[in-house]
Enzyme design. Sequence first.
Site, PDB file in Angstrom:
ATOM      1  CG  ASP A 153      -0.235   0.101   2.529  1.00 51.03           C
ATOM      2  OD1 ASP A 153       0.809  -0.566   2.699  1.00 51.03           O
ATOM      3  OD2 ASP A 153      -0.720   0.834   3.426  1.00 51.03           O
ATOM      4  CD  GLU A 158       4.407   1.129   6.853  1.00 46.50           C
ATOM      5  OE1 GLU A 158       5.164   1.567   7.734  1.00 46.50           O
ATOM      6  OE2 GLU A 158       4.057   1.819   5.856  1.00 46.50           O
TER       7      GLU A 158
END
Length: 446
Positions: free
Chosen positions: A88, A150
Amino acid sequence: MTDLRDRVNDLMPGVYSDLAALVAIPSVSSIPEHHPDVQHTADAVAGLMTGLGCPDVRIVAEGGQPAVIARFPAPEGAPTVCLYAHHDVQQAGDETLWTSAPFEATERDGRLYGRGAVDDKAGIAVHLAALRAFDGRPPVGVTVFVEGEEEIGSPSLARIMERHADLLAADLYVICDSGNWQVGTPSFTTALRGLADTVVEVRTLDHALHSGQYGGAAPDALTTLIRLLATLHDENGDVAVAGLATAEPFALDYPEDRLRAETGILDGVRFTGTGPIADRLWGRPAITVLAVDSTPIAKASNTLVPSARAKVSMRLAPNQDPAAAMQALQAHLLAHAPFGAQVSFHGGETGSGTVVPSTGPIASAATAIYADAWGEDVVEMGQGGSIPMVADFQRAFPEAEVLVVGVVDPDSRMHGIDESVDLGDIKRAALSEALLLEHLAREASV
């Protein structure tokens, strides 16, 4: 060893192409509209692992964004290494400010530009290249763990680690999500700051008032909030909140002229805080006001606003308990509220910092291996950013060693406009990882 060097070198064009394809997916985990893109990236990573011939590839989600777990079984007697990265990315921000489109990977002068090019799809590329160097048959057990949230604090990571502990258990964790002292110089991150943030709201009135009629007597919330936020630092810019920890001083010298060049600080502007720069960046608390909610200028009128809010973020010393730090911040803001204003707090996230020992047998061997692969001695350094999952791995698997490495460099601008990665550093990092796997296999066979 020479064979691995040649093999990695030959593989890099295909790895760079795969990295560019990943960058093209806007996998922004913080925006619900992009959650299908996060799933798309997870599928793409799983496809890359399947293409390597990995016999066990899974996409898991425990109430959050999808993560990929790909397992290459360990040969008899060999250890298992877990290779971590995340797929991400942060928002692109104002795309008109980018030199090239943020989600179209563009190569310029040996660097690849694009959102996620370095943070942290480059980490995926490093692991991919290292595994391809062995034709998808690594000489030790390998678990590739690529997380999908994250950038929003890994809210479901603890559940993933708890429910899939058998899949993630390893003898060594290589966290490829950090930085190097400079391009071409490998570094091991030995200290990471923690984090805590919250939204503070100030209320002074139960409704808006005409500023001409009541200004000078009735306090407006925005001015009051500004005064309150100003108490978070002293006149030198050091954090003024009582009760926050500091780490032991760092031995590495961080020259101010280097910091001035890296940050692009404007002429005449002074840096904040006192003491060695490395300590300020890696071992001491820092407080930043990230955003303010109040009346926008375009809609302003001559009005005393009744309430205003700000998001306040803290980076914490590696040894600081984040819950205690949050309590200290809130206690400070309550105690320093101007004019008796009402102060409340909304939401907030915390994450642990950590100290990463570099004294274990694998870390000691890795120091020599990385120095050989890069042609430069390894620098041990801290990171001002936070990677709370490092502490999560340490708690969940206390017998394992952890290496925190990466390919971020001072020019990478991760989270910012024109994020980029040095392509040569990806190759050097991949070679280091492949040589480390080879070394572990050789040691296991002795």
